[in-house]
Write a protein that holds these residues in place. Structure first.
Motif, PDB file in Angstrom:
ATOM      1  N   UNK A  51       4.200  -4.184  19.464  1.00  0.00           N
ATOM      2  CA  UNK A  51       4.235  -4.894  18.185  1.00  0.00           C
ATOM      3  C   UNK A  51       3.829  -3.990  17.027  1.00  0.00           C
ATOM      4  N   UNK A  52       3.224  -2.838  17.345  1.00  0.00           N
ATOM      5  CA  UNK A  52       2.842  -1.872  16.315  1.00  0.00           C
ATOM      6  C   UNK A  52       3.837  -0.728  16.200  1.00  0.00           C
ATOM      7  N   UNK A  53       4.892  -0.782  17.000  1.00  0.00           N
ATOM      8  CA  UNK A  53       5.882   0.286  16.989  1.00  0.00           C
ATOM      9  C   UNK A  53       6.582   0.357  15.638  1.00  0.00           C
ATOM     10  N   UNK A  54       6.851   1.567  15.175  1.00  0.00           N
ATOM     11  CA  UNK A  54       7.458   1.759  13.859  1.00  0.00           C
ATOM     12  C   UNK A  54       8.793   1.032  13.725  1.00  0.00           C
ATOM     13  N   UNK A  55       9.587   1.041  14.789  1.00  0.00           N
ATOM     14  CA  UNK A  55      10.900   0.415  14.692  1.00  0.00           C
ATOM     15  C   UNK A  55      10.778  -1.106  14.629  1.00  0.00           C
ATOM     16  N   UNK A  56       9.845  -1.692  15.379  1.00  0.00           N
ATOM     17  CA  UNK A  56       9.656  -3.132  15.300  1.00  0.00           C
ATOM     18  C   UNK A  56       9.194  -3.550  13.905  1.00  0.00           C
ATOM     19  N   UNK A  57       8.310  -2.758  13.312  1.00  0.00           N
ATOM     20  CA  UNK A  57       7.859  -3.058  11.955  1.00  0.00           C
ATOM     21  C   UNK A  57       9.011  -2.977  10.964  1.00  0.00           C
ATOM     22  N   UNK A  60       0.839  -1.191   0.000  1.00  0.00           N
ATOM     23  CA  UNK A  60       0.000   0.000   0.000  1.00  0.00           C
ATOM     24  C   UNK A  60       0.865   1.227   0.000  1.00  0.00           C
ATOM     25  N   UNK A  61       0.212   2.396  -0.012  1.00  0.00           N
ATOM     26  CA  UNK A  61       0.927   3.647  -0.208  1.00  0.00           C
ATOM     27  C   UNK A  61       1.491   4.247   1.059  1.00  0.00           C
ATOM     28  N   UNK A  62       1.263   3.691   2.198  1.00  0.00           N
ATOM     29  CA  UNK A  62       1.769   4.318   3.427  1.00  0.00           C
ATOM     30  C   UNK A  62       2.189   3.268   4.419  1.00  0.00           C
ATOM     31  N   UNK A  63       3.014   3.652   5.332  1.00  0.00           N
ATOM     32  CA  UNK A  63       3.440   2.797   6.440  1.00  0.00           C
ATOM     33  C   UNK A  63       2.662   3.224   7.679  1.00  0.00           C
ATOM     34  N   UNK A  64       2.188   2.227   8.448  1.00  0.00           N
ATOM     35  CA  UNK A  64       1.460   2.537   9.686  1.00  0.00           C
ATOM     36  C   UNK A  64       2.475   2.664  10.796  1.00  0.00           C
ATOM     37  N   UNK A  65       2.523   3.846  11.423  1.00  0.00           N
ATOM     38  CA  UNK A  65       3.532   4.109  12.448  1.00  0.00           C
ATOM     39  C   UNK A  65       2.852   4.340  13.774  1.00  0.00           C
ATOM     40  N   UNK A  66       3.105   3.456  14.728  1.00  0.00           N
ATOM     41  CA  UNK A  66       2.578   3.592  16.085  1.00  0.00           C
ATOM     42  C   UNK A  66       3.726   3.568  17.067  1.00  0.00           C
ATOM     43  N   UNK A  67       3.704   4.447  18.092  1.00  0.00           N
ATOM     44  CA  UNK A  67       4.707   4.347  19.168  1.00  0.00           C
ATOM     45  C   UNK A  67       4.018   4.667  20.480  1.00  0.00           C
ATOM     46  N   UNK A 104       8.395 -17.246  14.802  1.00  0.00           N
ATOM     47  CA  UNK A 104       7.048 -17.791  14.905  1.00  0.00           C
ATOM     48  C   UNK A 104       6.599 -18.221  13.512  1.00  0.00           C
ATOM     49  N   UNK A 105       5.831 -19.293  13.426  1.00  0.00           N
ATOM     50  CA  UNK A 105       5.391 -19.797  12.135  1.00  0.00           C
ATOM     51  C   UNK A 105       4.545 -18.780  11.373  1.00  0.00           C
ATOM     52  N   UNK A 106       3.866 -17.913  12.095  1.00  0.00           N
ATOM     53  CA  UNK A 106       3.053 -16.885  11.451  1.00  0.00           C
ATOM     54  C   UNK A 106       3.732 -15.515  11.489  1.00  0.00           C
ATOM     55  N   UNK A 107       5.033 -15.533  11.771  1.00  0.00           N
ATOM     56  CA  UNK A 107       5.750 -14.269  11.930  1.00  0.00           C
ATOM     57  C   UNK A 107       5.788 -13.405  10.698  1.00  0.00           C
ATOM     58  N   UNK A 108       5.684 -13.980   9.507  1.00  0.00           N
ATOM     59  CA  UNK A 108       5.729 -13.179   8.279  1.00  0.00           C
ATOM     60  C   UNK A 108       4.548 -12.229   8.170  1.00  0.00           C
ATOM     61  N   UNK A 109       3.406 -12.627   8.729  1.00  0.00           N
ATOM     62  CA  UNK A 109       2.199 -11.807   8.611  1.00  0.00           C
ATOM     63  C   UNK A 109       1.641 -11.328   9.937  1.00  0.00           C
ATOM     64  N   UNK A 110       2.307 -11.636  11.039  1.00  0.00           N
ATOM     65  CA  UNK A 110       1.784 -11.268  12.355  1.00  0.00           C
ATOM     66  C   UNK A 110       2.903 -10.693  13.220  1.00  0.00           C
ATOM     67  N   UNK A 111       3.088  -9.367  13.219  1.00  0.00           N
ATOM     68  CA  UNK A 111       4.168  -8.758  14.014  1.00  0.00           C
ATOM     69  C   UNK A 111       4.029  -9.044  15.516  1.00  0.00           C
ATOM     70  N   UNK A 112       2.799  -9.159  16.021  1.00  0.00           N
ATOM     71  CA  UNK A 112       2.613  -9.405  17.457  1.00  0.00           C
ATOM     72  C   UNK A 112       3.116 -10.792  17.846  1.00  0.00           C
ATOM     73  N   UNK A 113       2.735 -11.811  17.074  1.00  0.00           N
ATOM     74  CA  UNK A 113       3.203 -13.160  17.390  1.00  0.00           C
ATOM     75  C   UNK A 113       4.722 -13.259  17.241  1.00  0.00           C
ATOM     76  N   UNK A 114       5.269 -12.557  16.273  1.00  0.00           N
ATOM     77  CA  UNK A 114       6.716 -12.585  16.096  1.00  0.00           C
ATOM     78  C   UNK A 114       7.424 -11.906  17.258  1.00  0.00           C
ATOM     79  N   UNK A 115       6.836 -10.816  17.786  1.00  0.00           N
ATOM     80  CA  UNK A 115       7.433 -10.146  18.931  1.00  0.00           C
ATOM     81  C   UNK A 115       7.335 -11.029  20.188  1.00  0.00           C
ATOM     82  N   UNK A 116       6.210 -11.699  20.386  1.00  0.00           N
ATOM     83  CA  UNK A 116       6.084 -12.614  21.523  1.00  0.00           C
ATOM     84  C   UNK A 116       7.136 -13.724  21.443  1.00  0.00           C
TER      85      UNK A 116
END
Length: 631
Positions: free
Chosen positions: A45-51, A2-9, A81-93
């Motif tokens: 898991x939504x933090x810009x740097x983690x993404x 998509x055209x933008x990055x979602x940035x949360x901190x 994590x097996x779903x880490x490619x599409x799930x930043x939260x599971x990958x962070x856990x």
């Protein structure tokens, strides 16, 4: 993509410890509280740097898909994590468990030092000392202090290299100009599993058929490849990163040893992935969000310049550039003597030349023979003996070098026009309604665009679209050229070059409303100076199919020729004619001639006038005035 990055901190504080009997997320938070400042896995898991650490991009929303993100990394070993490619939260856990709770946590900290360093910072702790033998050895070997972005310019003999290339140089502490060749380079490139030719390589690169990986190697190897063998000028942009930021980038580069990407020629290419790596320097740096559908190397260099991350670039002239420079400075007599020495080992008569001329002959012959050693793959041992003999003879002449250094070009690649182009045109026709048209080209450069910052005599355009509405209100697509490339490297007294072109797409000849699909290609020669007066001639072949040819495949053969002339940096003029004899079917032979004048008003605006005549099914004279805007 998509055209933008979602940035949360968000920093979420937990005031008290949570019992160990709670859920997995609660267990993670309890452990963090005991070690330092608490963190919230859900929010972090939504933090810009983690993404950025996971190379996550917002996912395209499709029915039945719940994922909001997808990583550009394609190898499973990069994720915990097996779903880490599409799930930043599971990958962070999974990352937190591996780095803090796994009995083998030290090994994971050494595999993912950037993740570990970042998580330590989120808990209010200082940069940790990593007890990692291999990582420490690697860091000591490269001794990183600064980074330099390296931009080898276009290579006209390979369609996949006509955009140029970017890589990084890791500059060590106390490094100087004389020692930078032994520094290390970071390169991202496709890794073909088969020995494909240049055309197939470019095609597969367009559709992401190759894996791409980061590699680290001595910088002199890349200079030899680009500067010497492929004869590409190199621009070096020192980057304004602190030593702490350089350390963050390189820790993540270490993590990318686990990573493999799908390589896409237009967007997720060498330049895009380097930007994705460099933006790990700090939390707020976003370098990739503007490159949603293409990332040409020159545009990514401009992005770094615009962000204030570069210093004034250095210029490293290519082997071929230096040789052509010397060729321009010697007269015909010295040239013939140098050629005789290079080809037949005939040393010049000392009495027939002045010491300065004698030095010029030896130096020019040495450079020429050395160039051919790389370019033509001459037998190394015998050629090395000949080169050594020339050097010994030159050392006996008491005269300074007659050749000054190659002058640095006035315009660096970041100062050229934007690679995307939008145009508005008014078109006049002899035998049908006049029209107004809109044009759009996502990438990159044609023969008449302003040449500053680009290789003269080279064209490569992707997705060139023209839509028109005539004065009666009838709209149509005039053309859509998927690819339209041309390389007109001129032959001269030191280089024998092949000119070529290839065009694939759909168009409507001016004299008819019927369209055709076409594949056109040719090979030939070019002469003159690409930046001044330039002639070319090609033998052409073509394959047509569509309503224009009664929906049958119709081949054709013929010729194409033209001239180009640059009055100055603002004004460029050209005439081109083509004739093709069609074989079989009911289609007639066709021919056309077009004269073009391009006036570059500014770096990113231009006016272009074209007049032409075309003969296919009917005769048609045309004239167009086009306003172009580059971005």
């Amino acid at each position: 993509m998509t055209l933008s990055r979602v940035v949360f901190f968000v920093c979420a504080l937990l005031a008290t410890a949570i019992p160990a009997a709670y859920s997995l997320a609660a267990t993670v938070q309890t452990s963090v509280v005991k070690q330092g400042q608490p963190i919230d896995i859900q929010t972090l898991s939504k933090d810009a740097y983690w993404l950025k650490l996971g190379h996550y991009l917002p996912a395209i929303s499709l029915p039945g898909m719940n994922s909001r993100y997808v990583s550009t990394v394609d190898s499973a070993t990069f994720f915990l994590d097996q779903q880490g490619k599409t799930d930043p939260k599971k990958e962070l856990e999974a990352t937190y468990q591996a780095l803090y709770q796994n009995k083998d946590k030290q090994r994971y900290r050494c595999l993912f030092p950037a993740r570990y360093t970042w998580l330590e910072a989120q808990q209010g702790r200082a940069i940790p000392t990593l007890d990692c033998l291999e990582l420490n050895k690697w860091q000591k070997a490269i001794s990183p202090d600064e980074l330099t972005l390296v931009f080898p310019t276009a290579f006209m003999n390979n369609p996949s290299s006509m955009f140029g290339h970017t890589l990084l140089r890791i500059d060590a502490k106390h490094q100087n100009k004389n020692s930078e060749l032994v520094a290390y380079a970071v390169n991202f490139a496709a890794q073909p599993q088969t020995d494909d030719n240049a055309a197939l390589y470019a095609l597969k690169g367009l559709i992401g058929s190759y894996p791409g990986r980061f590699t680290v190697m001595p910088y002199y190897k890349k200079v030899r490849e680009y500067n010497d063998i492929e004869s590409r000028d190199i621009w070096e942009y020192p980057l304004n990163f602190s030593s702490v930021e350089v350390d963050r980038i390189l820790k993540h580069l270490w993590e990318l040893e686990q990573a493999e990407f799908d390589y896409y020629f237009l967007d997720e290419n060498c330049s895009y992935q380097l930007l994705a790596l460099l933006q790990l320097a700090n939390h707020d740096l976003d370098l990739v969000s503007e490159f949603t559908y293409s990332a040409t190397p020159s545009d990514t260099v401009k992005a770094l310049v615009s962000a204030g991350l570069t210093q004034r670039p250095d210029y490293r002239a290519a082997f071929g550039t230096r040789l052509l420079h010397e060729s321009d400075l010697v007269d015909e007599r010295v040239y013939r003597a140098a050629k005789a020495l290079k080809e037949h080992g005939l040393y010049p008569d000392k009495e027939a030349f002045t010491p300065s001329q004698h030095a010029a002959i030896l130096e020019f012959a040495y450079e020429w023979l050395n160039f051919q050693l790389y370019d033509e793959g001459l037998e190394r041992q015998s050629t090395a003996r000949r080169l050594t003999g020339i050097l010994i003879a030159r050392s006996k002449i008491d005269a300074p070098s007659p050749f000054p250094p190659v002058t640095k070009p006035d315009t660096s690649p970041d100062q050229g026009h934007g690679s995307a182009r939008f145009g508005i045109a008014r078109n006049l026709y002899q035998g049908k309604n006049h029209s107004t048209s809109l044009e759009w080209r996502p990438s990159y450069h044609d023969l008449y665009d302003a040449q500053k910052g680009f290789i003269p005599g080279a064209q490569i355009s992707f997705g060139d679209l023209k839509v028109s509405v005539d004065d009666a209100g009838q709209s149509q697509i005039d053309h859509w050229y998927i690819v339209d490339s041309m390389a007109l490297a001129p032959s001269n007294r030191v280089f024998e070059s092949t000119a070529w072109n290839i065009k694939l797409g759909v168009d409507r000849p001016d004299g008819t409303d019927k369209h055709r699909w076409l594949l056109n290609g040719g090979m030939g020669k070019a002469w003159g100076r690409a930046e001044k007066l330039h002639f070319y001639g090609l033998l052409s072949g073509e394959l047509n199919q569509g309503p224009l040819t009664d929906n049958v495949w119709v081949p054709g053969v013929g010729a194409r020729a033209g001239l180009l002339y640059s009055f100055n940096d603002e004004h460029r003029f050209g005439i081109e004619g083509e004739w093709l004899a069609l074989i079989g079917g009911n289609a007639n032979d066709h021919s056309d001639i077009t004269a073009t004048w391009n006036w570059s008003l500014t770096t990113n605006t231009a006016l272009r006038m074209q007049v032409g005549y075309q003969d296919w099914a009917t005769h048609q004279a045309t004239a167009s005035m086009i306003a172009y805007f580059y971005y």
